[in-house]
Design an enzyme around this catalytic site. Sequence first.
Site, mmCIF file in Angstrom:
data_model
loop_
_atom_site.group_PDB
_atom_site.id
_atom_site.type_symbol
_atom_site.label_atom_id
_atom_site.label_comp_id
_atom_site.label_asym_id
_atom_site.label_seq_id
_atom_site.Cartn_x
_atom_site.Cartn_y
_atom_site.Cartn_z
ATOM 1 C CB SER A 1 -16.170 13.990 -37.055
ATOM 2 O OG SER A 1 -16.146 14.396 -35.712
ATOM 3 C CG ASP B 1 -12.913 12.777 -35.121
ATOM 4 O OD1 ASP B 1 -13.892 12.910 -34.364
ATOM 5 O OD2 ASP B 1 -12.451 13.707 -35.818
#
Length: 567
Positions: free
Chosen positions: A155, A321
Amino acid sequence: MPTPTELHERVRAWIDDDPDPGTAAELTDVLTRARAGDAGAEADLADRFAGLLQFGTAGLRGRLGGGPARMNRAVVIRAAAGLSAHLWRVLGAAPTVVIGFDARHGSAVFARDTAEIVAAAGGRALLFDATCPTPLLAFAVRQLEADAGVMVTASHNPPRDNGYKVYLGGRASDVAGRGVQIVPPADAEIAAAIAAVPSVAAVDRSEESARANGGSISIVGPELVDAYVAAAIGSGGDAAATPAGLRIVLTPMHGVGGAVATRVLAEAGFENVTLVAEQAEPDPDFPTVAFPNPEEPGALDLAIATARAAGADLIIANDPDADRVSIAVPAGDGWRQLTGDEVGALLGEYLGSRTETGVFANSIVSSRLLERIAADHGLEHRTTLTGFKWISRTPGLVYGYEEALGYCVDPDRVRDKDGITAGLAIARLAEESARAGRTLADLLDDLARRHGLYATAPLSVRMADLADIPAAMTRLRGQGPATLAGSPVTSAIDLAGGGDLPPTDGLVYLTESGDRVVVRPSGTEPKIKCYLEVVLPVTGEVAPVRERAAERLARLSTDIAAAAGIG
């Protein structure tokens, strides 16, 4: 504590079992230096071999490198084998697992290893043919009726990290068909299956075994992206694309969401979208930001510069992401980055006006304003633990959010936070407001007049020594604050005791004046986090009330930091 000789033997055994020549060579170099008496190398080995990287509800996340306490092929292969074994045990049949990956270092290889392991064990692996944003993987679990999903991503963590996030689908989930992130006890069960893997060499990844066991690897291609885009355009109650004059600046923050987000906006009618050129293409080193997290100071500097040059009306900033989104709007001669709670409230009001029944949900660290908004629209509200693994499990969910820039606006299709569809919903709200001669800031003022001003702010402290995090929590449990911002603390709730929510490591303080402070360790980063909220009535102009709220938030921050010993 192993002796140096014992540690060196463990390192040598790990190197011999390592399938990656790169990390094997890296460890060999460190071991050679340690054997030559290099104290730094010895300490490095002790850190790398402190234990196997722990699999939890966030899956795996850690620093890339050789050794069991790092993210690498050896650790991922064990994790994939454990997950496959768990799915076989739960299902009693061959599982279907969809696998996506971002552009971080190692992601594509980790994803391929996972697919090979699932197939060799007799399962059906559905592997994305290219990098994809996390919301696309979450969508695929439901769309393809998979039993599980794996997303290889860290992430918004620093470039040196990578991770391995697991979703459970219909047959493997306690919530049929949802495609949600794992929660206890599934995490512990998968962790136990991983621990039972004796070695990488014992894990079969061969095509021969896949054929013999009836396993397969199929490619997930552009048709899945097409389906996601079509669903995204229909999210939020506005299915039709309409011409939009809004000028948008979009940054994917060097991540993998840019192409899909741009396409979603364009097909929804937003064609005046300018990408931040320096951050438009995936780059695992994230060269223009200190941390690739839109929450971090300075992360939006290039987007703001681009917006000024383009005369933009709105900034949409996804994390790498694309499961999170940050929003910024013009404010005088500059730009104002909205807080996660402000965006959460705007989306709540927008979706509430288009929803007749259902439940809104947000985490305990997010603003209490959403409950007021839900009631105003005749909807139910639930408070959950932190994280979308809890929010997404809310029965009847039609909208959920958490203050850390995560929003779920279309839970029937993506049962997770989705920065792409949330960005589209905000763009639609901004366009609708602009046509009425109003701004998102005006809408926030409307909410303050109707419900009172709910002002929030985070205090996030990165710890160099991880032991300082539990020490701060222990200090607060032993002697918490008697007052905060000059107001007596009327309630101190230890979330470890459970109550209406599952037990978790967190503390909640409520004051006589209605302020609230929540303190908890981060689940994904070496941080302790404090979430501050003040509520003030508004009877006239909102601006002076915002100034008073900012002053009060600053006092709360100072007081809780002092009480926790992190100031």
